[in-house]
Structures are given as C-alpha cells and as structure tokens.
Design a protein around this motif. Structure first.
Motif, PDB file in Angstrom:
ATOM      1  N   ILE A   1       0.841  -1.202   0.000  1.00 50.42           N
ATOM      2  CA  ILE A   1       0.000   0.000   0.000  1.00 50.42           C
ATOM      3  C   ILE A   1       0.876   1.253   0.000  1.00 50.42           C
ATOM      4  O   ILE A   1       0.708   2.162  -0.832  1.00 50.42           O
ATOM      5  N   PHE A   2       1.826   1.309   0.913  1.00 52.01           N
ATOM      6  CA  PHE A   2       2.700   2.475   1.007  1.00 52.01           C
ATOM      7  C   PHE A   2       3.638   2.562  -0.195  1.00 52.01           C
ATOM      8  O   PHE A   2       3.983   3.657  -0.644  1.00 52.01           O
TER       9      PHE A   2
ATOM     10  N   SER B   1       6.970  12.496  -3.099  1.00 48.07           N
ATOM     11  CA  SER B   1       7.563  11.915  -1.898  1.00 48.07           C
ATOM     12  C   SER B   1       6.960  12.536  -0.642  1.00 48.07           C
ATOM     13  O   SER B   1       6.737  11.836   0.366  1.00 48.07           O
ATOM     14  N   ARG B   2       6.660  13.827  -0.708  1.00 46.18           N
ATOM     15  CA  ARG B   2       6.077  14.512   0.454  1.00 46.18           C
ATOM     16  C   ARG B   2       4.673  13.981   0.749  1.00 46.18           C
ATOM     17  O   ARG B   2       4.336  13.715   1.909  1.00 46.18           O
ATOM     18  N   GLU B   3       3.872  13.826  -0.278  1.00 45.18           N
ATOM     19  CA  GLU B   3       2.497  13.363  -0.065  1.00 45.18           C
ATOM     20  C   GLU B   3       2.456  11.888   0.308  1.00 45.18           C
ATOM     21  O   GLU B   3       1.613  11.472   1.104  1.00 45.18           O
ATOM     22  N   ALA B   4       3.334  11.095  -0.278  1.00 42.45           N
ATOM     23  CA  ALA B   4       3.387   9.672   0.091  1.00 42.45           C
ATOM     24  C   ALA B   4       3.759   9.527   1.559  1.00 42.45           C
ATOM     25  O   ALA B   4       3.207   8.670   2.273  1.00 42.45           O
ATOM     26  N   ALA B   5       4.692  10.353   2.025  1.00 40.16           N
ATOM     27  CA  ALA B   5       5.092  10.302   3.429  1.00 40.16           C
ATOM     28  C   ALA B   5       3.950  10.735   4.339  1.00 40.16           C
ATOM     29  O   ALA B   5       3.738  10.157   5.417  1.00 40.16           O
TER      30      ALA B   5
ATOM     31  N   PHE C   1       0.722  10.476   3.681  1.00 35.54           N
ATOM     32  CA  PHE C   1      -0.272   9.397   3.660  1.00 35.54           C
ATOM     33  C   PHE C   1       0.132   8.289   4.639  1.00 35.54           C
ATOM     34  O   PHE C   1      -0.677   7.834   5.452  1.00 35.54           O
ATOM     35  N   ALA C   2       1.390   7.880   4.577  1.00 35.76           N
ATOM     36  CA  ALA C   2       1.867   6.825   5.469  1.00 35.76           C
ATOM     37  C   ALA C   2       1.797   7.270   6.929  1.00 35.76           C
ATOM     38  O   ALA C   2       1.445   6.481   7.818  1.00 35.76           O
ATOM     39  N   GLU C   3       2.100   8.537   7.177  1.00 34.69           N
ATOM     40  CA  GLU C   3       2.038   9.075   8.540  1.00 34.69           C
ATOM     41  C   GLU C   3       0.618   9.040   9.093  1.00 34.69           C
ATOM     42  O   GLU C   3       0.394   8.656  10.247  1.00 34.69           O
ATOM     43  N   LEU C   4      -0.352   9.414   8.267  1.00 38.83           N
ATOM     44  CA  LEU C   4      -1.746   9.421   8.710  1.00 38.83           C
ATOM     45  C   LEU C   4      -2.246   8.009   9.013  1.00 38.83           C
ATOM     46  O   LEU C   4      -2.955   7.788   9.995  1.00 38.83           O
ATOM     47  N   VAL C   5      -1.870   7.075   8.149  1.00 36.71           N
ATOM     48  CA  VAL C   5      -2.322   5.693   8.344  1.00 36.71           C
ATOM     49  C   VAL C   5      -1.605   5.054   9.523  1.00 36.71           C
ATOM     50  O   VAL C   5      -2.234   4.523  10.444  1.00 36.71           O
TER      51      VAL C   5
ATOM     52  N   LYS D   1      -8.455  16.612   5.461  1.00 38.62           N
ATOM     53  CA  LYS D   1      -7.697  17.704   4.841  1.00 38.62           C
ATOM     54  C   LYS D   1      -6.754  17.180   3.763  1.00 38.62           C
ATOM     55  O   LYS D   1      -6.536  17.838   2.748  1.00 38.62           O
ATOM     56  N   PHE D   2      -6.200  15.986   3.977  1.00 37.18           N
ATOM     57  CA  PHE D   2      -5.279  15.396   3.012  1.00 37.18           C
ATOM     58  C   PHE D   2      -6.003  14.898   1.762  1.00 37.18           C
ATOM     59  O   PHE D   2      -5.524  15.076   0.638  1.00 37.18           O
ATOM     60  N   VAL D   3      -7.176  14.300   1.947  1.00 35.46           N
ATOM     61  CA  VAL D   3      -7.870  13.645   0.836  1.00 35.46           C
ATOM     62  C   VAL D   3      -8.782  14.595   0.056  1.00 35.46           C
ATOM     63  O   VAL D   3      -8.801  14.577  -1.181  1.00 35.46           O
ATOM     64  N   ILE D   4      -9.547  15.411   0.755  1.00 35.24           N
ATOM     65  CA  ILE D   4     -10.584  16.232   0.116  1.00 35.24           C
ATOM     66  C   ILE D   4      -9.970  17.465  -0.552  1.00 35.24           C
ATOM     67  O   ILE D   4      -9.146  18.162   0.025  1.00 35.24           O
TER      68      ILE D   4
END
Length: 356
Positions: A165-166, A175-179, A181-185, A202-205
């Motif tokens: 997934i990550f 790289s910033r957004e992938a990090a 996403f992983a941080e939130l999950v 805030k990240f998704v919408i």
C-alpha cells in the motif's frame, strides 16, 4: 482393477454429494454481473481455449454473464461428468471445473451489493457518501475516516501485503504526499481518532471549505485507492475485512431485531439485512419498536412490513432521494427481481435465490 480418480474428478464428485442450503441449488446465469462473474469468465476462457480454441466465444464485457458466457458454459458442461447446473448456468460444479472455489453466501451477496454501490475500489467524499459532515469513505461496506475503520483497514492491508500500500503511494504520489499518507495511516490510534480524521479529510478532500454535500476527493488520491486493485490479494483482504465488519458483526444485530433470534434464516433474509448494513441503519428506533409488536408468519411478509416502515420512517424526511434508493433495493430483494439504478436484476441469476 482399482478405480483411480484425478484430483479434479474427486472434487467434482464431492461437490455433488455436499448438501446445498436446505437442499436447494444456486447458480449464476445470464443477466448476472460483477467481480465474481469476471473471475469465472477469465478462468472459463483460459480453460476452454486450451481445449476448444475454435469454439470459444468472447463476451462483450468480461464482468457480465451474457449469451457468450452461457454458450461457453454449455461447452464446459459437455465435459463434466456427474451433476452440474442446468445448461448455460454456472454453479459449484462449473466453478470447480475451471479451478475456482464456489463463492459462499457472503461473497455472492457482496457481488450484488457492489453492482448497486460500485464502491469496491472507490474512494468517496461526503458528496457521494451522503454524510452530513466532512468524511472520507472507501470500499463496499464503507470504511470511514470518521470512525477510524478506514485507517485501521489500511494498516492491516499494508501489513498483509508486505508494505505494498505504502509502496504504491510512493510510486504514484510525490515523496512529500506519500510520506504524509503513510504518517496518517500508521499514526492512527483510537485515542487520536478525532484529530487523525480531521487531518485525513484535509489530506484527501480537494475542497474542504465547501459544504459536506459538495466535498470530493482529490483526483490523484482517488486514483491511488482505485489502483489498490492491482495489488495481489488486495480484493480478498478488503472482502475479508468487510465480512468481519458487516456480515459477522453488524448483520446478526439487524437480523435479530427484525426477524428474531434463535432460529435459522434464509439467504434471502441475510441479503435483506446485509443491504441494510451497507446503505442504511434501518427504519429507525421508533419504527423498530412498532415492528416488534406486529405479528408475521414468514420472512417475506416480515420484509414487506420493514419495507412499509421504511416508506413512512421520519428518519429520511430530509433525504427522500436516499429513501427512494433504499426502497428500490428492498423491493428488488423482496420480489427477487426488479429495477435498481435503471438496470434490471434477477436474484436467481445472481445465485441468491434457488433455481426454479
């Protein structure tokens, strides 16, 4: 001389001896569609092209059980010894003949509900999920960021796929957004649910300042979630989580409230209750108290009583569109056939009612 059966022959023989639910037979037929039909069609074509390359018909749509699949199934049945489904229908023997396990009640119900919902691999904001507050929803039974079930599911799915997934997020996002996403999950815990949910939204919408009924996910994040389907076993992992959340935990509560406990219930009733876990919370507590006092003689009569209660329930007075959707689906389940979202459905073709 000793009789020697191949593994496949032995399995087909066993299938003919296994009792169906109440001695009834279920099979897919023309008119069915969904992910289970796609699985069957892919295996069927591969199997027949090895045996009859000049006689195989190619269907117009791989996830629809059309005349081509019915004809291919009849070709398959000509080589099956012993009991099989009626000509052109695909049941346990036909699935086994192409190397597939016959899908159980939950999977066949989930296949139909996904045809209605279309959310197996879809990420939604409140504009589509019809939540009255900012929320992010994913999957056939609606894992949400608000209750933390989405974050927990992503944690489990990432672990079960050895980090796929990550990795996919790193492949498709900056790289910033992938990090992030992983941080939130990874950073989700029940104790920080509210804050994590707000940050997830805030990240998704893409338009968090809009009213909830106008909030949509960012296209690149929606595309990431849709791409999860490319991860081996991801669909099975999601369906296993959906089975646990909805079929095993929520459905029995609905069934007991509406149909009573301590007795066996039909697949027909389970489908009726399963759809409630996906689309609605039922007709409301006031209606449930009234229903508890109304006598009924069989499951179909009880379904009709629930349908009538849903039709009058004040819980949907501010959302008649959703009430209409609920009633359309419940009527189709009760009658065994009908129109949902402008498409015709016959539950016998979806292996959800026994063959005639």
């Amino acid at each position: 001389m000793k009789l020697r059966l191949s593994w496949m022959a032995a399995w087909l023989l066993l299938l003919t001896l296994l009792p169906a639910r109440g001695g009834e037979s279920y099979s897919f037929a023309e008119g069915a569609h969904g992910f289970l039909i796609r699985d069957y069609n892919e295996k069927l074509l591969a199997h027949l092209r090895n045996l009859f390359p000049d006689r195989v018909r190619t269907p117009n749509h791989p996830d629809e059980f059309d005349a081509a699949i019915a004809e291919n199934t009849r070709l398959l049945q000509a080589g099956i010894d012993g009991t099989h489904a009626p000509p052109g229908r695909a049941g346990p023997a036909e699935f086994a003949a192409v190397g597939l396990t016959w899908p159980d009640d939950f999977l066949r119900c989930a296949n139909l509900i996904d045809c209605w919902e279309g959310t197996l691999m879809k990420l939604e904001g409140s504009a589509e999920s019809e939540d009255s507050f900012p929320n992010v929803t994913f999957g056939i039974v609606g894992f949400t960021s608000e209750d933390g079930s989405l974050q927990e599911f992503l944690q489990e799915a990432n672990a079960a796929t050895n980090g796929a997934i990550f990795q996919l997020a790193r492949d498709r996002l900056s790289s910033r957004e992938a990090a992030k996403f992983a941080e939130l999950v990874d950073g989700y815990r029940p104790k920080n649910r509210k804050r994590n949910h707000e940050d997830f939204v805030k990240f998704v919408i893409r338009n968090t300042q809009a009213d909830p009924d106008e909030q949509w996910p960012r296209p690149e994040i929606a595309a990431l979630f849709a791409a999860f389907d490319s991860i081996p076993r991801f669909r099975d992992i999601q369906l296993a989580a959906a089975r646990k959340k909805s079929w095993e935990q929520e459905l029995p509560e609905y069934r007991e409230k509406l149909f009573g406990g301590g007795q066996s219930h039909s697949l027909h009733t389970d489908l009726f209750c399963f759809d409630m876990t996906v689309l609605t919370n039922g007709p409301g507590e006031k209606a449930l108290r009234k229903l508890a006092k109304i006598p009924w003689h069989d499951e179909v009569e009880r379904m009709k009583q629930v349908f009538a209660a849903m039709k009058e329930s004040p819980d949907y007075k501010d959302d008649e569109e959703k009430r209409s959707d609920i009633l359309e689906r419940e009527r189709c389940i009760i009658d065994g056939l009908g129109e949902v979202h402008d498409d015709d459905y016959d539950l016998r073709a979806f292996a959800l009612l026994p063959e005639r």
